[in-house]
Motif scaffolding. Structure first.
Motif, PDB file in Angstrom:
ATOM      1  N   UNK A  27      30.716  58.768  54.146  1.00  0.00           N
ATOM      2  CA  UNK A  27      29.408  58.136  54.314  1.00  0.00           C
ATOM      3  C   UNK A  27      28.525  58.238  53.073  1.00  0.00           C
ATOM      4  N   UNK A  28      28.907  59.064  52.110  1.00  0.00           N
ATOM      5  CA  UNK A  28      28.133  59.157  50.873  1.00  0.00           C
ATOM      6  C   UNK A  28      29.107  59.206  49.710  1.00  0.00           C
ATOM      7  N   UNK A  29      28.915  58.278  48.779  1.00  0.00           N
ATOM      8  CA  UNK A  29      29.770  58.215  47.590  1.00  0.00           C
ATOM      9  C   UNK A  29      28.849  57.910  46.419  1.00  0.00           C
ATOM     10  N   UNK A  30      28.614  58.916  45.608  1.00  0.00           N
ATOM     11  CA  UNK A  30      27.715  58.776  44.467  1.00  0.00           C
ATOM     12  C   UNK A  30      28.408  59.382  43.248  1.00  0.00           C
ATOM     13  N   UNK A  31      29.035  58.544  42.433  1.00  0.00           N
ATOM     14  CA  UNK A  31      29.801  59.037  41.288  1.00  0.00           C
ATOM     15  C   UNK A  31      30.892  59.966  41.792  1.00  0.00           C
ATOM     16  N   UNK A  32      30.952  61.208  41.274  1.00  0.00           N
ATOM     17  CA  UNK A  32      32.006  62.125  41.702  1.00  0.00           C
ATOM     18  C   UNK A  32      31.705  62.848  43.024  1.00  0.00           C
ATOM     19  N   UNK A  33      30.487  62.655  43.566  1.00  0.00           N
ATOM     20  CA  UNK A  33      30.100  63.318  44.814  1.00  0.00           C
ATOM     21  C   UNK A  33      30.513  62.489  46.016  1.00  0.00           C
ATOM     22  N   UNK A  34      31.178  63.164  46.973  1.00  0.00           N
ATOM     23  CA  UNK A  34      31.587  62.498  48.205  1.00  0.00           C
ATOM     24  C   UNK A  34      31.291  63.408  49.391  1.00  0.00           C
ATOM     25  N   UNK A  35      30.760  62.796  50.456  1.00  0.00           N
ATOM     26  CA  UNK A  35      30.562  63.534  51.699  1.00  0.00           C
ATOM     27  C   UNK A  35      31.197  62.736  52.822  1.00  0.00           C
ATOM     28  N   UNK A  36      31.976  63.449  53.624  1.00  0.00           N
ATOM     29  CA  UNK A  36      32.700  62.831  54.730  1.00  0.00           C
ATOM     30  C   UNK A  36      32.537  63.648  55.991  1.00  0.00           C
ATOM     31  N   UNK A  37      32.482  62.943  57.103  1.00  0.00           N
ATOM     32  CA  UNK A  37      32.556  63.574  58.414  1.00  0.00           C
ATOM     33  C   UNK A  37      34.000  63.439  58.874  1.00  0.00           C
ATOM     34  N   UNK A  38      34.593  64.552  59.311  1.00  0.00           N
ATOM     35  CA  UNK A  38      35.966  64.553  59.819  1.00  0.00           C
ATOM     36  C   UNK A  38      35.938  65.164  61.213  1.00  0.00           C
ATOM     37  N   UNK A  39      36.408  64.402  62.190  1.00  0.00           N
ATOM     38  CA  UNK A  39      36.479  64.881  63.567  1.00  0.00           C
ATOM     39  C   UNK A  39      37.942  65.055  63.946  1.00  0.00           C
ATOM     40  N   UNK A  40      38.234  66.150  64.651  1.00  0.00           N
ATOM     41  CA  UNK A  40      39.609  66.458  65.050  1.00  0.00           C
ATOM     42  C   UNK A  40      39.590  67.027  66.468  1.00  0.00           C
ATOM     43  N   UNK A  41      40.545  66.596  67.286  1.00  0.00           N
ATOM     44  CA  UNK A  41      40.658  67.183  68.620  1.00  0.00           C
ATOM     45  C   UNK A  41      41.416  68.505  68.524  1.00  0.00           C
ATOM     46  N   UNK A  42      41.255  69.333  69.523  1.00  0.00           N
ATOM     47  CA  UNK A  42      41.903  70.639  69.550  1.00  0.00           C
ATOM     48  C   UNK A  42      43.399  70.513  69.287  1.00  0.00           C
ATOM     49  N   UNK A  43      43.914  71.323  68.370  1.00  0.00           N
ATOM     50  CA  UNK A  43      45.337  71.317  68.038  1.00  0.00           C
ATOM     51  C   UNK A  43      45.705  70.403  66.892  1.00  0.00           C
ATOM     52  N   UNK A  44      44.820  69.507  66.517  1.00  0.00           N
ATOM     53  CA  UNK A  44      45.086  68.579  65.405  1.00  0.00           C
ATOM     54  C   UNK A  44      45.072  69.353  64.089  1.00  0.00           C
ATOM     55  N   UNK A  45      45.948  68.944  63.173  1.00  0.00           N
ATOM     56  CA  UNK A  45      46.029  69.610  61.868  1.00  0.00           C
ATOM     57  C   UNK A  45      45.977  68.605  60.736  1.00  0.00           C
ATOM     58  N   UNK A  46      45.348  69.016  59.643  1.00  0.00           N
ATOM     59  CA  UNK A  46      45.465  68.306  58.381  1.00  0.00           C
ATOM     60  C   UNK A  46      46.397  69.164  57.535  1.00  0.00           C
ATOM     61  N   UNK A  47      47.569  68.632  57.223  1.00  0.00           N
ATOM     62  CA  UNK A  47      48.550  69.386  56.440  1.00  0.00           C
ATOM     63  C   UNK A  47      47.960  69.797  55.097  1.00  0.00           C
ATOM     64  N   UNK A  48      48.592  70.777  54.475  1.00  0.00           N
ATOM     65  CA  UNK A  48      48.117  71.241  53.175  1.00  0.00           C
ATOM     66  C   UNK A  48      48.044  70.076  52.202  1.00  0.00           C
ATOM     67  N   UNK A  49      46.975  70.071  51.417  1.00  0.00           N
ATOM     68  CA  UNK A  49      46.738  69.026  50.432  1.00  0.00           C
ATOM     69  C   UNK A  49      46.009  69.644  49.243  1.00  0.00           C
ATOM     70  N   UNK A  50      46.002  68.930  48.122  1.00  0.00           N
ATOM     71  CA  UNK A  50      45.373  69.431  46.898  1.00  0.00           C
ATOM     72  C   UNK A  50      43.864  69.514  47.052  1.00  0.00           C
ATOM     73  N   UNK A  51      43.267  70.435  46.330  1.00  0.00           N
ATOM     74  CA  UNK A  51      41.825  70.641  46.360  1.00  0.00           C
ATOM     75  C   UNK A  51      41.155  69.861  45.235  1.00  0.00           C
ATOM     76  N   UNK A  52      39.955  69.328  45.491  1.00  0.00           N
ATOM     77  CA  UNK A  52      39.181  68.734  44.397  1.00  0.00           C
ATOM     78  C   UNK A  52      38.615  69.854  43.514  1.00  0.00           C
ATOM     79  N   UNK A  53      37.998  69.522  42.389  1.00  0.00           N
ATOM     80  CA  UNK A  53      37.451  70.558  41.513  1.00  0.00           C
ATOM     81  C   UNK A  53      36.430  71.473  42.205  1.00  0.00           C
ATOM     82  N   UNK A  54      35.663  70.923  43.147  1.00  0.00           N
ATOM     83  CA  UNK A  54      34.690  71.729  43.894  1.00  0.00           C
ATOM     84  C   UNK A  54      34.477  71.090  45.260  1.00  0.00           C
ATOM     85  N   UNK A  55      34.405  71.916  46.305  1.00  0.00           N
ATOM     86  CA  UNK A  55      34.213  71.376  47.651  1.00  0.00           C
ATOM     87  C   UNK A  55      33.751  72.472  48.603  1.00  0.00           C
ATOM     88  N   UNK A  56      33.073  72.033  49.652  1.00  0.00           N
ATOM     89  CA  UNK A  56      32.696  72.942  50.730  1.00  0.00           C
ATOM     90  C   UNK A  56      32.965  72.259  52.065  1.00  0.00           C
TER      91      UNK A  56
END
Length: 119
Positions: A27-56
């Motif tokens: 929902x927010x994309x400003x140059x290198x800054x990105x903010x996303x909402x991610x919704x997951x139901x119980x038991x759902x997984x996001x497999x391991x993936x690479x990290x960006x330079x900085x994230x929270x």
């Protein structure tokens, strides 16, 4: 202006209807800054993936487990955590919504993968 409460509610409803049990929205994309909402139901997984330079990751609703580098950390609604600078994954321990804030590049500061390539 985006309403995070409304986005969280909408995408959790979407995740419950999705065969993979998740829904995400950048929902927010400003140059290198990105903010996303991610919704997951119980038991759902996001497999391991690479990290960006900085994230929270901030938990807006529910309970998730962040994994990476052999470690794991449980986070509940209201908590925020810096993401590890290594491959990591995420599992919803109950129906959950998180806010991912990521910086995809910084001027004059190589990503961890660019650093490794020049070493």
């Amino acid at each position: 202006m985006d309403d995070l409460t409304a986005l969280a509610r909408h995408h959790l409803d979407q995740a419950k209807a999705d065969p993979h049990g998740r829904s995400a929205h950048l929902f927010l994309h400003d140059g290198p800054l990105r903010q996303s909402v991610i919704a997951m139901v119980s038991g759902c997984e996001l497999d391991e993936h690479n990290a960006p330079p900085a994230a929270s990751l901030q938990v807006l609703h529910g309970h998730v487990r962040l994994t990476g580098g052999g470690d794991r950390m449980d986070l509940i609604a209201g908590q925020v955590q810096e993401l590890p600078h290594e491959r990591h994954g995420l599992r919803a321990l109950e129906d959950s919504v998180v806010l991912l804030t990521a910086v995809t590049a910084t001027q004059g500061c190589p990503t961890p993968y660019e650093d490794a390539a020049t070493a």
